[in-house]
Structure formats: structure tokens, C-alpha cells
Design a protein around this motif. Structure first.
Motif, PDB file in Angstrom:
ATOM      1  N   LYS A 768       2.395 -12.028 -26.562  1.00 34.44           N
ATOM      2  CA  LYS A 768       1.644 -12.829 -25.578  1.00 34.44           C
ATOM      3  C   LYS A 768       2.176 -14.245 -25.663  1.00 34.44           C
ATOM      4  O   LYS A 768       2.745 -14.636 -26.682  1.00 34.44           O
ATOM      5  CB  LYS A 768       0.145 -12.854 -25.931  1.00 34.44           C
ATOM      6  N   LYS A 774       5.432 -17.925 -28.112  1.00 29.90           N
ATOM      7  CA  LYS A 774       5.213 -16.473 -28.121  1.00 29.90           C
ATOM      8  C   LYS A 774       4.401 -16.102 -29.375  1.00 29.90           C
ATOM      9  O   LYS A 774       4.717 -16.552 -30.485  1.00 29.90           O
ATOM     10  CB  LYS A 774       6.550 -15.739 -28.136  1.00 29.90           C
ATOM     11  N   TYR A 871      -5.024 -15.925 -31.835  1.00 33.67           N
ATOM     12  CA  TYR A 871      -4.699 -16.572 -30.543  1.00 33.67           C
ATOM     13  C   TYR A 871      -5.468 -17.889 -30.379  1.00 33.67           C
ATOM     14  O   TYR A 871      -4.938 -18.883 -29.906  1.00 33.67           O
ATOM     15  CB  TYR A 871      -5.009 -15.616 -29.374  1.00 33.67           C
TER      16      TYR A 871
END
Length: 879
Positions: A768, A774, A871
Motif C-alpha cells: 500500500k 510504500k 499504517y
């Protein structure tokens, strides 16, 4: 006034009271005996408490001592004030119901004015407000000017601690100022301003305070006096503070030479010099008396003092390990008065050097932890480090508070001092609880210690294991009784006994006490605080009565096994000295019928060769069948005969010396075999470390040694049967099996590697992108930490500007690894912070560098939540 050195004053004091028919006792060790209420001896009268309370009979009704003491309650003030010290010596003279005020007051005046020759117009005396008796004696028996006597209240001149013995006191003071003091008010003001210094306190213990607060006169009042040796030395030598008297100044100067500075030029460095001089002196005496560094109790006091001294050495710019060099100077100044320092100097220096090296290692890891704490505080934009974190550094890493404060100060930060103090108080509370509660003067009021002084038991168990005796006392629970019935447990005291009472590391005998109408099992035998022999019994049938005639029988086989082990302990001690060196000293032992345990001073684990040589030497001496000879002699004769001794009971006139032929000679009150041959066989079963500089050997003898070999033999037989080979092939068979397992492990590893190669593509496809970086997260099943790291490395090499976080679950645990490319790090990615957050969700922790980090967790079911959190963290980090 005579200008006298500290050692000179000590000797003059003790000699003076010897001339007044006092028995001079050497200082008791700093570690209290039979007193759970005290961590360390902190006053001259502390080791004499049992004599004051009547639990023990003193060796003389008049005693004089110079007692070494340690107090650490005001450790923060040491070095900053003129008179705070952790180690000090207390001169004292004591009367146990013998002389009283009529004698001590004129003696005190004689010593001060005629021996020390202190000018009478520099002296003042205070007495308790209502003590007309003391006033009259001062005026009538000395030539003091009565206008120099001031009456003060209870706070100043009355000594009491709760209930129990108490009484008024009279203090002698020295005036450092000019002009005469004419009133009590003026005197109190001069004391507060430190113009007048109290140096000798005469306590007149004449009352017994009961629970209702009434003061009842004691039939036999006591005298208890205390004069601080350092304080009187400052007066005699005309110094401003205790650090400038001859002995302490000598220690302080040696530190100044090492630091290449001069004392008296800078207050900050002066404080460090004084702290080091004081603390190293305390440390030297503590280690000499058997205390070793640890994280609790006395060991913690020692560790704290040692580390404070080492830390102040660093502040003075001393880079190398230096404290053991200062020990030499302490021993040079105090070794004549305390000969044990000279005897144990090498051991003391070794313990000090080991602990200082250890501190140097921990201080560096502590600084790393503190850097992390500072980072966290700065990230939050705060200015204060929590007291909990400062205390963790202090408690876990031995990091002194002032060091943490200093490092924080450089960054413009400070400690939340109130919460630090709260943590400190919690720890003090834990220490107090561990020490146990005590009533007045630390005496143990158990029924065992209330047995009448008139009852004495003669021990004949060295030569006989059976005898006739008379029951003199019976107790059940906490009461004296006249009958002990069937099924009941209690204690029996007889006029004579063959039962050995637990002492010197040897367990007490067991056996039986029999009468016409009863049978009792002796489960243990001990001594109470006053040395009376007590049989702990269970009545199996019938009933025991006071004044009854009984037969006492020791369990012969058990006693024989204990004796084998005890004599073997002596032989082991000698063998250790022969093979390892003279620095070996006993620091503890335990002997029962099954085995022996021997703790000794040595600074490295013993090699297999050393252990074999020690065992061989002991067995050679066993097989030479030496006669074991016991002789009773004076302590001086024992020392001169070369007997090894831990002179613990220093004040016994006569001691037993046990010799095993010409091989071993030791002071010992225990039971032994008649010849070394009776030991049969000696076998060491383990060797381990129990503390810094202390090793432990466990061994078995006689039939227990044979049993040990039989058990080993059985293991070999069973192993051979399991591996389907004969005993001679056992090693070859194990080696070939291990080679086979290695080949299989290699095969499994290669297969796993092929599986991993197949999964690489799947991992790379799960990428992602967050703010141009990345991010890959993936959970791989059942990979160990090394394989997981190799896999992450490969994935990172195939990425540009990216970070990969992999996890793997196996055996109810989780492993995490994070790796980032160089350009991702430049954009703000920090693997250590990512992994810390991810692992915490899975019930674990860890961290690392910006480009690589590892962690572990305990909650495999939370792995997906951990990976999702990655994330969020990356989004917050990327600029």
C-alpha cells in the motif's frame, strides 16, 4: 587540651574505664545478632540490648566498648554538613545494675578534664529539669562551676522509646565560642547555632514505663553512656568538621591525589571528596563484617554507598576503577584497632572492585534508558520527568538521583520530585516490613526466652548419646505448663542432655525422651537467646511431668551421618585453601544427615579440574584415616595454634579446637567422627555462585555418597536401554543420533526456505502507499525470528522508498520484524517506533533503529490489529 589522634583517644577512653574495673569488649560486628528489629548496629548499646533487658547475663556487670556503627537515615546530608557520616564509632561504658550516678558523673569529669585535659571554662553540663540527684552529685563530687549546669526539658535530657526502661540523662558540651553563657535560654540558642557541641551523653536508666504511662523505679538501675569518637576528635584536634580529623583527612587526601585536585578550593568538589571518604570507610567495614552487595536489606545499603562513591569519583574526573585503592588507606588508618580489616583486606578490595566494575557497566546502560525517557518527554513537549521513571533508574540501575537531575538539567528538564519521594517511601515501607516488627530494645519475648536463668542444662553429647535426666521446664504454645499430655507438642528442658542444639550450621539432634509412663519424640533441638538447650517434642503416649526422671536417647544413625558431613566440611575448607589459595574463607555452612553445604569466598566459578583436585585431596585424607582430635583451650591459644576461626563468639573464655590429623585445624562447637576413615567417601554434587565473590559447594559422604553413585549408575543403565546399546557404546550412540538430528534439521530448514520463496511474491503484491512511501505488512505462519528477519531483508531489497513489517506466530507467541529503505527513513520512517506500537497491541514490546527493529508479543490473536496499526504510525511519522 591534649592534641590527640583519633586512635589515641579511643585507646585512652578504653584504658580509663578498664582502670575503673570495666571489661573491655572488642566492637561487635555491624550485622546484629539475634535482633530482627535492626538492619545494622547503629549505637554503642544496640548489641548489648539483651544484657539490659535481662535476656542474657553479661560477661561482667561493667563493660566498656568502642562500637562501630552505621546510620544511613541522613545519607543525603553526608559531605554537605560538618558532622553527618554514615560510619562512626561510639565510645561507651555500661553498668548492668552495678554502679550508678554517684560513680559515672565524677569519672566522666575526671576523663574529660584530666585525661583529655579539656579546659573547664570550655565545658557545660545539661541535666533533666527534675533530676536534683544528678545536680547534687555534679556539684558535690566534681569541681565544676555550678553556674555551668543547665536544666533542660524532656526533649533534651530524658531518654525513652515507648514502654520499658527509660530515664533522665546528663550531657557534656564543649563551647567553641568566646565569653560565658549565663542562662538556659542563651545555652539553647548557642546549641542551635552550633557554637556549643554536645559530645558525651550519660543516660541514667532508672525507670520502667508501663502501659499506663507510669514511671516505676527500677530495683537495679543501669548506666549507658555514649561519646561519638569523631566528634570528640574534632574538639581535641580543633577542626571545623569531622572530615578534617587525622584519620578521615588521610582518606580524603588520598582521593584528592587520585582526582588531581586540592581539598578546600571548591565547595562542590569538597562535597564529593567527603562523600567518597565517608562511604568507602563504611563499605570497608561492612564487607569486612560479611555484608555483600545486593538489592535488599543490608546488601542494598552497601551497594548504595559503593555506587554513590563511584559516581562522585566520576564527577571528580576519575576515569579508572579506584575505590579499592582507597580501601588500602582506610585499613592503614583503622587496621591497628580493627585487626580483622588487615586480615580480610584482599577480600574486601576484590568485592569493592567487582561491584565498581559492575556499576560502570550499569551506569552506561542507565544513561541509554534515560536518553529514551528524555526523548519521550521532549516529544510530548513537556519539561518534567515522572518520579516513577527516575525511581526506576535509581532502583534498577543504581542510578543516583543527583546524576539523573544533572543530566536532565543539561536538557532544561527536571524530575517530579514529590512522586519520586512517594516511590522511595513505598520502598522504605517494604524494607521495614521485611525487617519485621520488634518491641522495646528488639528483645524477643517468646516463651522460649522466658525460661528462668536458674535452670541450666549440661550438654554431654560429645561423648554420650544416651543419659538419665530430670525435667526442669515444660511449655505448650506460649505458656509454661506442669504436664504435657498424649498427642501434645511442646518443649522439654532437662538438667542434662546428650542432644546437640542447632548451632554453627549443624542441625539439631532428633531422638526420644522416655519416662516410666510416657514416650516423647524429639523432633528438633535448639538454643534460646540465653543459650539454654530446648527439646521440641511430640508426646506419643502417656504424659510428661515436671521434676520427672527421664531417659534421653539421640538417634545414633542420624547423628553419625551428621558427624561424617561436619568433619568433611572442615576437610573441604582446608582442601579449598590448599588448591585455590589462602583468600578462601568460610562465609556460611549447613550440615545435616543427608548432605553438607559450604559457602566460601572466591571470585570465579571453579573449573572441572579444580573440583576434581579438591575432591581427590579430601578423599586421600579420608583414606589416610587421620584421628580427629578435640581440645578445649583459650582463644589466644587457639589463634596461636593456627586454628582457622570465624571469631563470632569472641567473648567466650574457652573454645573447642577440632583437628583432623595434621591436615585441618578449626574452631568448632559441632560433633565429629572419631577418625577421618569413618567418612568413607566424599563426593561433590554441585558448585555454584550465591553472591558476588561467594561460591557454594554441596557434597555427600558415606552411604549417601554411595547412593549418589548408584543413582548415576542407574541413569547410565536406563539411557543405554532406551538407546538400545550397551553402556560402553553410549557416547558413540548419542553422537550418531545427534548427527542424524542435525541432518534432519537442515532438511527441514531447506524445505521452509523453499516455502518462503514461494510466498515472497504474495507479500510484495500486498503493498500500500502512504504519503509516497510504500508499506507492506504480512503475517507468515511458523517462522523463527532469524528466518523472519532474512525474509524481511529480501523484501526490503526489492522495494524503493518503502517499509516492510512482517509477523509470525508459533507456540502461542508472536515475532515482529520491521525494515525500511534509506530514502523511507529520510522521509521520517522509524522502524523502532513502528514496531514498539505494533508489539504493544499484541501484548509485547521491543524496538530498534530507524532502519531495522524487532519485537515479540504474547497475544497471537491480536496480530492483524497490530499490522493494521502500522499504517497509522507510518502516516504520523512521514513528513
Amino acid at each position: 587540651m591534649n592534641h590527640m589522634g583519633l586512635n589515641e583517644i579511643r585507646e585512652a577512653y578504653l584504658k580509663f574505664f578498664e582502670s575503673k574495673a570495666h571489661l573491655r569488649l572488642e566492637s561487635f560486628p555491624l550485622v546484629p545478632k539475634d535482633d530482627k528489629s535492626l538492619l545494622l548496629i547503629n549505637a554503642g548499646m544496640a548489641p548489648l540490648k539483651p544484657y539490659f533487658t535481662g535476656l542474657k547475663t553479661p560477661p561482667s556487670k561493667r563493660i566498656t566498648t568502642c562500637q562501630k556503627c552505621i546510620r544511613t537515615g541522613d545519607i543525603e546530608n553526608v559531605g554537605k554538613t560538618s558532622r553527618h557520616a554514615t560510619f562512626f564509632e561510639m565510645l561507651g561504658n555500661f553498668s548492668f545494675g552495678d554502679y550508678f550516678k554517684n560513680e559515672i558523673i565524677p569519672w566522666a569529669w575526671e576523663f574529660v578534664t584530666e585525661v583529655l585535659k579539656i579546659s573547664k571554662d570550655k565545658l557545660y553540663v545539661t541535666i533533666y529539669l527534675e533530676d536534683d540527684e544528678a545536680y547534687d552529685i555534679w556539684v558535690k563530687t566534681t569541681d565544676i562551676d555550678s553556674s555551668r549546669i543547665f536544666r533542660l526539658g524532656k526533649d533534651d535530657n530524658f531518654w525513652e522509646i515507648g514502654q520499658g526502661p527509660c530515664g533522665p540523662c546528663s550531657e557534656i558540651h564543649f563551647d567553641r565560642g568566646e565569653g560565658k553563657i549565663t542562662s538556659s535560654e542563651e545555652f539553647v540558642k548557642a546549641s542551635e547555632e552550633d557554637r556549643v557541641v554536645e559530645f558525651w551523653n550519660l543516660v541514667f536508666t532508672q525507670f520502667d514505663k508501663d502501659e499506663n504511662g507510669n514511671y516505676n523505679r527500677l530495683q537495679f538501675p543501669n548506666i549507658d553512656t555514649g561519646m561519638g569518637l569523631e566528634r570528640i576528635s574534632t574538639i581535641m584536634q580543633g577542626t571545623k568538621n569531622i572530615f578534617e580529623i587525622d584519620t578521615i583527612k588521610s582518606i580524603l587526601d588520598s582521593v584528592a591525589v587520585l582526582a588531581n585536585i586540592k581539598y578546600g578550593e571548591d565547595n562542590k568538589t569538597d562535597v564529593s571528596l567527603r562523600i567518597i571518604a565517608d562511604h568507602v570507610k563504611s563499605v570497608t567495614f561492612l564487607i569486612c563484617d560479611g555484608v555483600l552487595p545486593s538489592n535488599e536489606g543490608r546488601g542494598y545499603v552497601l551497594r548504595r554507598l559503593l555506587r554513590r562513591a563511584a559516581r562522585h569519583g566520576r564527577l571528580l574526573g576519575i576515569k579508572e576503577i579506584f575505590l579499592s585503592k582507597i580501601v588500602d588507606v582506610v585499613v592503614k588508618n583503622y587496621g591497628e584497632a580493627y585487626t580483622e580489616l588487615k586480615e580480610r583486606i584482599d577480600y574486601i578490595k576484590k568485592v569493592v572492585a567487582l561491584e565498581e566494575e559492575r556499576f560502570n557497566e550499569t551506569i552506561d546502560s542507565g544513561i541509554e534508558i534515560l536518553k529514551q525517557f528524555i526523548e519521550e518527554v521532549e516529544e510530548k513537549g513537556e519539561k518534567v520527568l515522572s518520579g516513577e521513571k527516575a525511581f526506576k533508574l535509581y532502583d534498577t540501575y543504581g542510578f543516583p538521583l543527583e546524576l539523573t537531575e544533572e543530566i536532565l538539567e543539561e536538557k532544561g528538564l527536571k524530575i517530579h520530585i514529590e512522586s519520586f519521594k512517594e516511590e522511595m517511601e513505598k520502598q522504605r515501607k517494604r524494607a521495614r516490613e521485611a525487617r519485621g516488627e520488634s518491641n522495646y530494645m528488639g528483645s524477643d519475648d517468646s516463651i522460649l526466652n522466658k525460661i528462668s536463668k536458674d535452670i541450666g542444662t549440661e550438654f554431654i553429647g560429645y561423648n554420650k548419646l544416651e543419659c538419665e535426666g530430670i525435667v526442669k521446664a515444660l511449655t505448650k504454645e506460649e505458656d509454661f505448663v506442669s504436664v504435657l499430655g498424649e498427642g501434645e507438642e511442646g518443649i522439654i528442658v532437662t538438667d542434662i542432655t546428650p542432644f546437640y542444639a542447632e548451632m554453627g550450621g549443624q542441625v539439631g539432634d532428633t531422638g526420644a525422651i522416655l519416662g516410666e509412663s510416657f514416650e516423647a519424640q524429639v523432633m528438633d533441638c535448639k538454643k534460646n537467646i540465653n543459650g539454654k538447650i530446648i527439646h521440641f517434642v511430640k508426646v506419643l503416649k502417656g504424659k510428661v511431668l515436671i521434676d520427672q526422671k527421664v531417659t534421653l536417647k539421640v538417634d545414633k544413625e542420624r547423628r553419625s551421618n551428621i558427624a561424617k558431613n561436619h568433619t568433611a566440611t572442615h576437610m573441604l575448607h582446608e582442601a579449598l585453601k590448599d588448591i585455590l589459595g589462602d583468600h578462601v574463607n568460610q562465609s556460611g555452612s549447613y550440615v545435616d544427615s543427608e548432605r553438607l553445604r559450604f559457602d566460601f569466598t572466591h571470585f570465579a566459578a571453579l573449573t572441572q579440574e579444580e573440583l576434581e583436585n579438591i575432591e581427590k585431596l579430601v578423599n586421600e585424607k579420608v583414606m589416610e584415616v587421620y584421628e580427629v582430635h578435640t581440645e578445649v583451650m583459650s582463644i589466644e591459644e587457639a589463634k596461636n595454634s593456627g586454628a582457622i576461626a570465624l571469631f563470632d563468639d569472641k567473648y567466650k573464655d574457652e573454645v573447642r579446637v577440632v583437628s583432623v590429623g595434621e591436615f585441618s585445624k578449626e574452631l568448632c562447637g559441632g560433633t565429629h567422627v572419631k577418625s577421618s576413615g569413618q567418612i568413607g567417601l566424599f563426593k561433590i554434587v554441585s558448585e555454584s555462585g550465591v553472591a558476588a565473590g561467594i561460591r557454594r559447594i554441596e557434597a555427600v559422604t558415606g552411604f549417601n555418597a554411595i547412593k549418589y553413585f548408584e543413582n548415576k549408575n542407574k541413569v547410565i543403565k536406563d539411557s543405554a536401554a532406551l538407546l538400545k546399546c550397551n553402556e560402553k557404546e553410549l557416547l558413540n550412540k548419542i553422537q550418531s543420533n545427534m548427527l542424524e538430528l542435525k541432518e534432519k534439521d537442515k532438511e527441514i530448514s531447506e524445505l521452509k526456505s523453499k516455502l518462503v520463496q514461494g510466498i515472497e511474491e504474495e507479500i510484495l503484491n500486498s503493498v500500500k502507499e502512504i504519503k509516497g512511501v510504500k508499506v507492506i505488512t504480512f503475517n507468515v505462519k511458523e517462522l523463527d525470528a532469524n528466518a523472519l528477519r532474512d525474509l524481511a531483508d529480501k523484501i526490503r531489497d526489492k522495494m524503493t522508498e518503502g517499509v516492510v513489517v512482517l509477523s509470525s506466530t508459533s507456540n502461542e507467541k508472536v515475532n515482529f520484524v520491521a525494515m525500511a529503505t534509506k530514502d523511507a527513513v529520510e522521509k521520517g520512517v522509524h522502524c523502532g517506533k513502528i514496531i514498539k506500537e505494533a508489539a504493544s497491541i499484541a501484548g509485547g514490546g521491543g524496538g530498534g533503529r530507524p532502519d531495522m527493529a524487532q519485537a515479540g508479543g504474547k497475544l497471537p490473536e491480536k496480530v492483524q490489529d497490530s499490522l493494521k496499526a502500522v499504517y497509522v504510525v507510518v502516516e504520523n511519522l512521514v513528513k
